[in-house]
Enzyme design. Structure first.
Site, mmCIF file in Angstrom:
data_model
loop_
_atom_site.group_PDB
_atom_site.id
_atom_site.type_symbol
_atom_site.label_atom_id
_atom_site.label_comp_id
_atom_site.label_asym_id
_atom_site.label_seq_id
_atom_site.Cartn_x
_atom_site.Cartn_y
_atom_site.Cartn_z
ATOM 1 N N ASP A 1 0.817 -1.233 0.000
ATOM 2 C CA ASP A 1 0.000 0.000 0.000
ATOM 3 C C ASP A 1 0.842 1.271 0.000
ATOM 4 O OD1 ASP A 1 1.066 0.015 2.513
ATOM 5 O OD2 ASP A 1 -0.841 -0.008 3.590
ATOM 6 N N GLY A 2 2.180 1.119 -0.076
ATOM 7 C CA GLY A 2 3.048 2.298 -0.147
ATOM 8 C C GLY A 2 3.672 2.686 1.182
ATOM 9 N N GLU A 3 3.176 2.106 2.291
ATOM 10 C CA GLU A 3 3.754 2.460 3.593
ATOM 11 C C GLU A 3 5.134 1.823 3.750
ATOM 12 O OE1 GLU A 3 0.949 1.258 6.547
ATOM 13 O OE2 GLU A 3 -0.561 2.703 5.898
ATOM 14 N N LYS B 1 24.524 38.035 -7.089
ATOM 15 C CA LYS B 1 23.522 37.325 -7.884
ATOM 16 C C LYS B 1 22.125 37.866 -7.600
ATOM 17 C CE LYS B 1 22.103 32.998 -6.652
ATOM 18 N NZ LYS B 1 22.280 31.566 -6.441
ATOM 19 N N ASP C 1 27.602 33.862 -5.238
ATOM 20 C CA ASP C 1 26.828 34.938 -4.614
ATOM 21 C C ASP C 1 27.480 35.260 -3.261
ATOM 22 O OD1 ASP C 1 25.960 32.842 -2.943
ATOM 23 O OD2 ASP C 1 24.125 32.555 -4.098
ATOM 24 N N HIS D 1 22.453 25.246 3.585
ATOM 25 C CA HIS D 1 22.121 26.533 2.982
ATOM 26 C C HIS D 1 21.505 27.443 4.055
ATOM 27 C CE1 HIS D 1 20.912 28.726 -0.699
ATOM 28 N NE2 HIS D 1 19.979 29.192 0.103
ATOM 29 N N ARG E 1 16.311 25.831 2.271
ATOM 30 C CA ARG E 1 16.186 27.091 1.525
ATOM 31 C C ARG E 1 14.924 27.867 1.894
ATOM 32 N NH1 ARG E 1 18.036 25.371 -4.523
ATOM 33 N NH2 ARG E 1 17.296 23.331 -3.890
ATOM 34 N N GLN E 2 13.917 27.152 2.380
ATOM 35 C CA GLN E 2 12.690 27.852 2.820
ATOM 36 C C GLN E 2 12.844 28.104 4.322
ATOM 37 O OE1 GLN E 2 9.962 28.654 0.711
ATOM 38 N NE2 GLN E 2 8.850 29.641 2.365
#
Ligand code: R5P
Length: 295
Positions: free
Chosen positions: A34-36, A193, A170, A127, A93-94
């Site tokens: 089932d993907g688990e 940059k 950068d 990052h 990055r977020q």
């Protein structure tokens, strides 16, 4: 110490174990129809120090959840300490809310890693453009070690650049360029940059003299290759001889390498934080060193 590699980093964990002169620990990881995911620890970890290597690349959500299951099991089985090693820390990055309503994915990821039961944490060249260090998002002891000296050594031994200038594409990459330049006994600089879209940037090279010299870029991530492709074209215009690019994390979106070669980059070298065709440098020695000196 028991070193365990999740399915993202089995080979790297083996290399780290070898550096530590121990056998890698055994796990069974499979997927149900089932993907688990199914995770089983095949070692007696009660009262032991354990390290889990799991880089969060390409399918970061899958690898992160697998990490969660594994570390939760280790805690439940009575491991004395659990050091999480995610050489490539996805979502870094977020690290801020750039638009109203956005998830701050970097701190959310850190919270999930800690909630699993991680007692200390190691990552590589994360990052951190807006954060001073990884301790700003982790409450457990966390370290961000650098692969740039290893990449610099590799360049010295295998590329032998002529009159090199090491360049951070950068401002945030300046410390990476500095660390790489130290190994090459070369000068370093950085470009400015401006990101236009996720695959297009504008580069300002400033007044660096590249005439007849080799340009060696040092950066954390190659994703689309847009940054270095643009920077390489600018270097060519300034008379650079050969252009090399060194990266810690070969994220490598489709077509990235072709893009760099088309822009005149001679050789692209990365580490094995993410397995890839350009992963020539192993971070196992620095991970083992960090583990040996953990608090
Ligand atoms: C950005 O600030 C990073 O340090 C890298 O320069 C960037 O992620 C590279 O992305 P791309 O290869 O898509 O230009």
């Amino acid at each position: 110490m028991i070193i365990l590699g999740g399915s993202a980093s089995t080979e790297l964990a083996e290399k780290v174990a070898k550096e530590m002169s121990v056998e890698p620990g055994r796990l069974e990881i499979k997927r149900f129809p089932d993907g688990e995911k199914y995770v089983r620890v095949m070692e007696d970890v009660a009262g032991k120090d354990v390290a889990v290597v799991q880089s969060l690349y390409r399918t970061p959500d899958e690898y992160l959840f697998e990490y969660f299951l594994l570390v939760d099991a280790l805690r439940d089985l009575g491991a004395k300490s659990i050091t999480g090693i995610t050489p490539y820390l996805a979502y870094a990055r977020q690290d801020a809310r750039f638009n109203p309503g956005e998830a701050v994915s970097c701190s959310a990821t850190a919270r999930l890693i800690e909630a699993a039961g991680t007692t200390s944490f190691i990552t590589v060249d994360t990052h951190l453009h807006r954060l001073e260090n990884v301790s700003k998002v982790f409450k457990v002891p966390a370290r961000n070690i650098s692969a740039m000296p290893l990449l610099g050594q590799y360049a010295l031994e295998n590329l032998s650049p002529r009159k090199p200038v090491v360049i951070g594409p950068d401002a945030e990459a300046e410390p990476w360029a500095a660390a790489t330049a130290k190994e090459l006994d070369a000068e370093h600089t950085y470009f400015r940059k401006k990101r236009i879209t996720s695959s297009k940037v504008e580069i300002d090279t400033g007044d660096v003299d590249l005439d007849g010299r080799d340009a060696v870029f040092a950066d954390d991530i190659i994703s689309t290759g847009g940054t270095i492709a643009e920077a390489a074209v600018a270097c060519r215009k300034k008379g650079a001889r050969k252009i090399y690019a060194l990266y810690t994390h070969p994220v490598l979106a489709t077509g990235a390498l072709e893009r760099l070669h088309a822009a005149g980059v001679e050789k692209v070298i990365g580490t094995n934080t993410i397995p890839s065709p350009i992963s020539k440098v192993s971070v196992a020695p620095i991970l083992a060193r960090a583990l040996k000196s953990r608090p």
